[in-house]
Design an enzyme around this catalytic site. Structure first.
Site, PDB file in Angstrom:
ATOM      1  N   HIS A  18      -2.804  -2.413   1.773  1.00  9.26           N
ATOM      2  CA  HIS A  18      -1.842  -2.865   0.761  1.00  9.26           C
ATOM      3  C   HIS A  18      -1.991  -4.365   0.512  1.00  9.26           C
ATOM      4  CE1 HIS A  18       0.606   0.717   2.359  1.00  9.26           C
ATOM      5  NE2 HIS A  18       0.186   1.058   1.149  1.00  9.26           N
ATOM      6  N   LYS A  42      10.420  11.609   1.017  1.00  5.92           N
ATOM      7  CA  LYS A  42      10.409  11.171   2.414  1.00  5.92           C
ATOM      8  C   LYS A  42      11.850  10.924   2.844  1.00  5.92           C
ATOM      9  CE  LYS A  42       5.913   8.982   1.851  1.00  5.92           C
ATOM     10  NZ  LYS A  42       5.164   7.732   1.874  1.00  5.92           N
ATOM     11  N   ARG A  92      -8.014   5.016  -2.798  1.00  7.35           N
ATOM     12  CA  ARG A  92      -8.967   5.166  -1.702  1.00  7.35           C
ATOM     13  C   ARG A  92     -10.010   6.224  -2.005  1.00  7.35           C
ATOM     14  NH1 ARG A  92      -3.957   5.918   2.059  1.00  7.35           N
ATOM     15  NH2 ARG A  92      -4.021   7.689   0.690  1.00  7.35           N
ATOM     16  N   SER A 130      -0.766   4.673   5.559  1.00 10.40           N
ATOM     17  CA  SER A 130       0.500   4.551   6.284  1.00 10.40           C
ATOM     18  C   SER A 130       0.780   5.740   7.183  1.00 10.40           C
ATOM     19  CB  SER A 130       1.647   4.356   5.295  1.00 10.40           C
ATOM     20  OG  SER A 130       1.514   3.129   4.626  1.00 10.40           O
TER      21      SER A 130
END
Length: 151
Positions: A18, A42, A92, A130
């Site tokens: 990040h 979440k 990514r 993460s």
């Protein structure tokens, strides 16, 4: 007119990946707002949101072009509120692209002034995410090399 980008995410935790996106984004934008959002998918955060806000502020304490905010509304709305006409996101892999592309299209539908800018993650940081950092930390592993601040 200032080019302001919003870099939204749950940042649970904020990783070196990040940080890399923010630093590289500063070459494109005058200001970047790291926006820590409450993610409805979440239910429970691993790291307290206020703690993460503090750590991100600490990471960029010498960079006045970077600010941090916590929000609980649509990303397109918060971007409009802060006159951020750009959403900054890191990719990514192709899985990230598929997910981010859909979000980008909805954000632009909700706020036609928004453009999403994707930066490809630096190769040495592509494996860092993460979820993995949380798992390693949960079971007592050393995660310090993945984070730009001390836990």
């Amino acid at each position: 007119m200032k080019r302001i980008a919003l870099f939204p995410g749950s940042f649970d935790p904020f990783t070196k990946g990040h940080e890399d996106i923010v630093k590289r984004g500063l070459k494109l934008f005058d200001e970047i707002i790291v926006a820590i959002g409450y993610n409805s998918k979440k239910a429970n955060r691993y790291f307290d949101i206020e703690y993460m806000e503090e750590k991100i502020n600490q990471t960029f304490s010498d960079t006045p072009e970077v600010s941090v905010l916590v929000y609980n509304e649509l990303t397109a709305q918060i971007a409009d509120k802060y006159e951020a006409f750009y959403i900054l996101r890191g990719l990514r892999n192709t899985t990230d692209f598929e997910y981010e592309n859909s979000i980008s299209q909805v954000n632009r539908d909700l706020n036609p002034k928004l453009e999403t800018v994707f930066l490809i993650t630096s190769a040495e940081l592509a494996a860092v995410n993460s979820s993995i950092v949380r798992e390693v930390h949960r079971y007592g592993g050393d995660v310090q090399k993945y984070l730009p601040y001390d836990l």
